[in-house]
Scaffold this active site. Structure first.
Site, mmCIF file in Angstrom:
data_model
loop_
_atom_site.group_PDB
_atom_site.id
_atom_site.type_symbol
_atom_site.label_atom_id
_atom_site.label_comp_id
_atom_site.label_asym_id
_atom_site.label_seq_id
_atom_site.Cartn_x
_atom_site.Cartn_y
_atom_site.Cartn_z
ATOM 1 N N CYS A 49 -6.995 13.690 -6.560
ATOM 2 C CA CYS A 49 -6.075 14.208 -5.844
ATOM 3 C C CYS A 49 -5.136 14.400 -5.814
ATOM 4 C CB CYS A 49 -6.638 14.429 -4.000
ATOM 5 S SG CYS A 49 -8.283 14.215 -3.587
ATOM 6 N N CYS A 70 -7.129 9.924 1.638
ATOM 7 C CA CYS A 70 -6.839 10.506 1.454
ATOM 8 C C CYS A 70 -6.599 12.193 2.374
ATOM 9 C CB CYS A 70 -7.122 11.181 0.065
ATOM 10 S SG CYS A 70 -6.937 12.316 -0.602
ATOM 11 N N GLY A 86 0.353 -0.961 -0.106
ATOM 12 C CA GLY A 86 0.076 0.192 -0.046
ATOM 13 C C GLY A 86 1.454 1.072 0.249
ATOM 14 N N SER A 87 0.663 2.722 0.291
ATOM 15 C CA SER A 87 0.843 3.711 0.212
ATOM 16 C C SER A 87 1.719 4.107 1.498
ATOM 17 C CB SER A 87 -0.256 5.062 -0.830
ATOM 18 O OG SER A 87 -0.621 4.897 0.613
ATOM 19 N N MET A 88 2.361 4.645 1.646
ATOM 20 C CA MET A 88 2.711 6.221 2.985
ATOM 21 C C MET A 88 1.026 5.983 3.625
ATOM 22 S SD MET A 88 5.978 6.690 2.725
ATOM 23 C CE MET A 88 6.109 7.134 4.068
ATOM 24 N N ASP A 121 10.002 -6.713 6.582
ATOM 25 C CA ASP A 121 9.356 -4.518 6.024
ATOM 26 C C ASP A 121 10.400 -3.931 5.247
ATOM 27 O OD1 ASP A 121 7.368 -2.936 7.368
ATOM 28 O OD2 ASP A 121 9.074 -2.457 8.378
ATOM 29 N N GLU A 122 9.433 -2.971 4.865
ATOM 30 C CA GLU A 122 9.874 -1.585 3.878
ATOM 31 C C GLU A 122 10.916 -2.658 2.795
ATOM 32 O OE1 GLU A 122 9.660 1.223 3.566
ATOM 33 O OE2 GLU A 122 9.436 1.429 6.091
ATOM 34 N N ALA A 123 9.987 -3.484 2.488
ATOM 35 C CA ALA A 123 11.192 -4.561 0.861
ATOM 36 C C ALA A 123 11.040 -3.594 0.110
ATOM 37 C CB ALA A 123 9.739 -5.634 0.549
ATOM 38 N N LYS A 174 0.672 -0.788 6.470
ATOM 39 C CA LYS A 174 1.205 -1.852 6.367
ATOM 40 C C LYS A 174 2.387 -2.378 7.157
ATOM 41 C CE LYS A 174 4.088 0.590 3.334
ATOM 42 N NZ LYS A 174 3.262 1.222 3.636
#
Ligand code: ZN
Length: 197
Positions: A184, A149, A20-22, A92-94, A26
């Site tokens: 957006c 958002c 997913g995004s920031m 993590d942070e893959a 996650k």
């Protein structure tokens, strides 16, 4: 729902990807699954790329600062040498790992390990990020989590960078990125363009 690995008679493991995004949660989801495995008396370990030094050196820390001990590694190959007796491995942070990560995850799963990978699916330009697309292809289970958002409150999947800098490997903080929905995000990226003459 994910069942904890039940017993030793199960030979093959599997791969789960949480992307997913920031600010989509996650890492929180990765930590939740790892903690449940711990409760089920399973040996766990979390690896992260050594590049991710936002907070404590040896902890996986989500934005809400829930920490679980983790091991920083320089390459995905190192995971194969360092997982010890773990039967559940978190990564993590893959997105910051090298392109060997999918092969390494396959190898671990083939050895009977449950591999849980968390990472950004897109970089700030909206392009698939590092080894994540390949991992999504080979995983048994894929979970895409969403942020909200910041401009309209809908589900967000883009990590919009609010400062101008083209470097992809720039680690996220609240003041550098904002999660945006597609509409957006399109509007925001047009704001950065110089006015047409
Ligand atoms: Zn929006």
């Amino acid at each position: 729902m994910f069942l904890e690995k039940s017993s030793k008679e199960q030979k093959a493991g599997w791969i789960e990807v949480v992307c997913g995004s920031m600010f989509s949660g996650k890492t929180e989801e990765l930590i939740r699954r790892i903690k449940r495995a711990n409760i089920a008396q399973q040996q766990t370990v979390i690896f992260k790329p050594s590049i991710d030094t936002r907070y404590a050196e040896e902890d996986v820390v989500s934005h809400d600062r829930r920490a679980v001990e983790s091991i920083p590694v320089n390459s995905s190959e190192q995971i194969l040498l360092m997982y010890g007796d773990a039967t559940v491995i978190g990564i993590d942070e893959a997105q910051f790992f090298d392109d060997e990560l999918p092969r390494v995850c396959n190898q671990l799963a083939n050895r009977g390990i449950r591999v849980i990978v968390a990472g950004l699916d897109m970089d700030f330009q909206g392009n698939p990020f590092g080894p994540i697309p390949a991992l999504l292809a080979i995983a048994e289970y894929v979970t895409k989590v969403h942020a909200i958002c910041m401009r309209c409150g809908k589900l967000a999947q883009f990590s919009h960078r609010t400062v101008s800098n083209d470097k992809i490997v720039m680690l996220g903080e609240t003041d550098t990125y904002e999660p945006l929905c597609r509409e957006c995000y399109i509007a925001a990226t047009q704001e950065h363009k110089p006015p047409a003459r």
